[in-house]
Every structure is written in structure tokens, then in C-alpha cells.
Scaffold this motif. Structure first.
Motif, PDB file in Angstrom:
ATOM      1  N   CYS A   1       0.831  -1.214   0.000  1.00 18.07           N
ATOM      2  CA  CYS A   1       0.000   0.000   0.000  1.00 18.07           C
ATOM      3  C   CYS A   1       0.862   1.259   0.000  1.00 18.07           C
ATOM      4  CB  CYS A   1      -0.934   0.014   1.201  1.00 18.07           C
ATOM      5  SG  CYS A   1      -2.290  -1.168   1.083  1.00 18.07           S
ATOM      6  N   ASN A   2       1.952   1.215   0.741  1.00 19.35           N
ATOM      7  CA  ASN A   2       2.842   2.371   0.806  1.00 19.35           C
ATOM      8  C   ASN A   2       3.457   2.651  -0.565  1.00 19.35           C
ATOM      9  OD1 ASN A   2       4.568   4.418   1.602  1.00 19.35           O
ATOM     10  ND2 ASN A   2       5.428   3.301   3.310  1.00 19.35           N
ATOM     11  N   VAL A   3       3.910   1.607  -1.246  1.00 19.35           N
ATOM     12  CA  VAL A   3       4.492   1.766  -2.574  1.00 19.35           C
ATOM     13  C   VAL A   3       3.433   2.253  -3.560  1.00 19.35           C
ATOM     14  CG1 VAL A   3       5.502   0.497  -4.518  1.00 19.35           C
ATOM     15  CG2 VAL A   3       6.353   0.120  -2.197  1.00 19.35           C
ATOM     16  N   ALA A   4       2.212   1.714  -3.470  1.00 21.59           N
ATOM     17  CA  ALA A   4       1.140   2.113  -4.390  1.00 21.59           C
ATOM     18  C   ALA A   4       0.755   3.575  -4.202  1.00 21.59           C
ATOM     19  CB  ALA A   4      -0.079   1.215  -4.187  1.00 21.59           C
ATOM     20  N   LYS A   5       0.742   4.049  -2.960  1.00 19.27           N
ATOM     21  CA  LYS A   5       0.378   5.444  -2.695  1.00 19.27           C
ATOM     22  C   LYS A   5       1.474   6.375  -3.173  1.00 19.27           C
ATOM     23  CE  LYS A   5      -0.248   8.744   0.933  1.00 19.27           C
ATOM     24  NZ  LYS A   5       1.076   9.275   1.133  1.00 19.27           N
ATOM     25  N   ALA A   6       2.714   5.997  -2.982  1.00 21.63           N
ATOM     26  CA  ALA A   6       3.874   6.800  -3.377  1.00 21.63           C
ATOM     27  C   ALA A   6       3.769   8.214  -2.816  1.00 21.63           C
ATOM     28  CB  ALA A   6       4.028   6.775  -4.889  1.00 21.63           C
ATOM     29  N   ASP A   7       3.926   9.224  -3.658  1.00 20.93           N
ATOM     30  CA  ASP A   7       3.878  10.623  -3.214  1.00 20.93           C
ATOM     31  C   ASP A   7       2.538  11.288  -3.510  1.00 20.93           C
ATOM     32  OD1 ASP A   7       6.236  10.982  -1.931  1.00 20.93           O
ATOM     33  OD2 ASP A   7       7.278  11.966  -3.580  1.00 20.93           O
ATOM     34  N   ALA A   8       1.508  10.489  -3.738  1.00 17.95           N
ATOM     35  CA  ALA A   8       0.193  11.050  -4.052  1.00 17.95           C
ATOM     36  C   ALA A   8      -0.518  11.515  -2.787  1.00 17.95           C
ATOM     37  CB  ALA A   8      -0.660  10.004  -4.752  1.00 17.95           C
ATOM     38  N   LEU A   9      -1.359  12.502  -2.936  1.00 18.43           N
ATOM     39  CA  LEU A   9      -2.229  12.901  -1.830  1.00 18.43           C
ATOM     40  C   LEU A   9      -3.359  11.888  -1.735  1.00 18.43           C
ATOM     41  CD1 LEU A   9      -2.654  16.767  -2.283  1.00 18.43           C
ATOM     42  CD2 LEU A   9      -1.590  15.592  -0.365  1.00 18.43           C
ATOM     43  N   PRO A  10      -3.720  11.453  -0.549  1.00 21.52           N
ATOM     44  CA  PRO A  10      -4.840  10.509  -0.407  1.00 21.52           C
ATOM     45  C   PRO A  10      -6.144  11.151  -0.870  1.00 21.52           C
ATOM     46  CG  PRO A  10      -3.571  10.691   1.621  1.00 21.52           C
ATOM     47  CD  PRO A  10      -3.084  11.753   0.709  1.00 21.52           C
ATOM     48  N   TRP A  11      -6.997  10.361  -1.530  1.00 23.78           N
ATOM     49  CA  TRP A  11      -8.247  10.899  -2.071  1.00 23.78           C
ATOM     50  C   TRP A  11      -9.139  11.578  -1.037  1.00 23.78           C
ATOM     51  CZ3 TRP A  11      -9.045  12.544  -6.602  1.00 23.78           C
ATOM     52  CH2 TRP A  11      -8.347  12.008  -7.665  1.00 23.78           C
ATOM     53  N   PRO A  12      -9.293  11.062   0.186  1.00 22.55           N
ATOM     54  CA  PRO A  12     -10.131  11.795   1.145  1.00 22.55           C
ATOM     55  C   PRO A  12      -9.623  13.215   1.395  1.00 22.55           C
ATOM     56  CG  PRO A  12      -9.730   9.580   1.942  1.00 22.55           C
ATOM     57  CD  PRO A  12      -8.855   9.768   0.733  1.00 22.55           C
ATOM     58  N   LEU A  13      -8.315  13.378   1.404  1.00 23.51           N
ATOM     59  CA  LEU A  13      -7.747  14.710   1.596  1.00 23.51           C
ATOM     60  C   LEU A  13      -7.991  15.590   0.370  1.00 23.51           C
ATOM     61  CD1 LEU A  13      -6.133  16.607   3.406  1.00 23.51           C
ATOM     62  CD2 LEU A  13      -4.054  15.664   2.396  1.00 23.51           C
ATOM     63  N   VAL A  14      -7.856  15.009  -0.808  1.00 22.07           N
ATOM     64  CA  VAL A  14      -8.117  15.766  -2.043  1.00 22.07           C
ATOM     65  C   VAL A  14      -9.561  16.265  -2.065  1.00 22.07           C
ATOM     66  CG1 VAL A  14      -8.283  15.596  -4.559  1.00 22.07           C
ATOM     67  CG2 VAL A  14      -6.329  14.576  -3.363  1.00 22.07           C
ATOM     68  N   TRP A  15     -10.515  15.377  -1.727  1.00 24.05           N
ATOM     69  CA  TRP A  15     -11.928  15.769  -1.732  1.00 24.05           C
ATOM     70  C   TRP A  15     -12.194  16.855  -0.698  1.00 24.05           C
ATOM     71  CZ3 TRP A  15     -14.651  15.162  -5.757  1.00 24.05           C
ATOM     72  CH2 TRP A  15     -14.452  14.067  -6.590  1.00 24.05           C
ATOM     73  N   LEU A  16     -11.567  16.748   0.461  1.00 32.77           N
ATOM     74  CA  LEU A  16     -11.724  17.770   1.493  1.00 32.77           C
ATOM     75  C   LEU A  16     -11.197  19.116   1.007  1.00 32.77           C
ATOM     76  CD1 LEU A  16     -12.464  18.533   4.421  1.00 32.77           C
ATOM     77  CD2 LEU A  16     -10.138  17.877   5.054  1.00 32.77           C
ATOM     78  N   LEU A  17     -10.037  19.099   0.373  1.00 34.87           N
ATOM     79  CA  LEU A  17      -9.470  20.345  -0.155  1.00 34.87           C
ATOM     80  C   LEU A  17     -10.361  20.944  -1.240  1.00 34.87           C
ATOM     81  CD1 LEU A  17      -5.688  19.373  -0.343  1.00 34.87           C
ATOM     82  CD2 LEU A  17      -6.775  20.939   1.282  1.00 34.87           C
TER      83      LEU A  17
END
Length: 98
Positions: free
Chosen positions: A69-85
């Protein structure tokens, strides 16, 4: 400001992992798999908000994640945070489709 990562000692890493496991449980933050039931699953410390955006080792920004999961996420912002922003910040002229 330097964006290089500071490496943690084994003792520091263990301290962070114990504190986060106590806070969040012994599960991968992203997939929910239990580390206790699968001791061979490699758990890693992940910066929820990528290190390049929020540098440092603040426990509020760290989660336990399995290596995949850590490798898959990489340096991306998590979607819940993106939606909140997106919900909070809308430049003039932007509208979210219903």
C-alpha cells in the motif's frame, strides 16, 4: 529548505510504530489488513501527506501501512484529503458537478 529525508534509527522507528499502533490499531491504514495476524507482512511508516509537502516526522502525519500500500500510494495525496481540499477551496469560476 532541504527536502532530503532524515533516516530514523531502529529505536526511533520502533517508537513511532508502537505509538501509531496504539493510536490506530495494528492494521494497515489503507487496506485494513491486520499486522498482528500476519506477522510476516512488512509494516512501514507512511507520511499520510507526502513528505515533500509536509516534511518531518510529526506523528500526526504518520500512519502504518503494509509495504504494498505504501508503494502504491507513493507521493500522491490521499483521495479523502483531495476531496476535502476541493470542498473547502474553490477558486472563482469553479463548480463541482452534481
Amino acid at each position: 529548505m532541504s527536502t532530503s529525508r532524515v533516516l530514523l534509527t531502529t529505536e526511533e522507528r520502533g517508537h513511532f510504530q508502537c505509538a501509531i499502533a496504539k493510536r490506530d490499531g495494528r492494521r494497515c491504514f489503507y487496506c485494513g489488513r491486520n499486522f498482528k495476524k500476519r506477522p510476516m507482512r512488512r509494516k512501514t511508516l507512511d507520511h499520510y501527506i507526502p513528505h515533500r509537502i509536509w516534511p518531518g516526522w510529526d506523528v500526526d502525519n504518520l500512519v502504518l501501512a503494509c509495504e504494498g500500500c505504501n508503494v502504491a500510494k507513493a507521493d500522491a495525496l490521499p483521495w479523502p484529503l483531495v476531496w476535502l481540499l476541493l470542498a473547502v477551496y474553490r477558486p472563482d469560476g469553479w463548480e463541482l458537478a452534481a
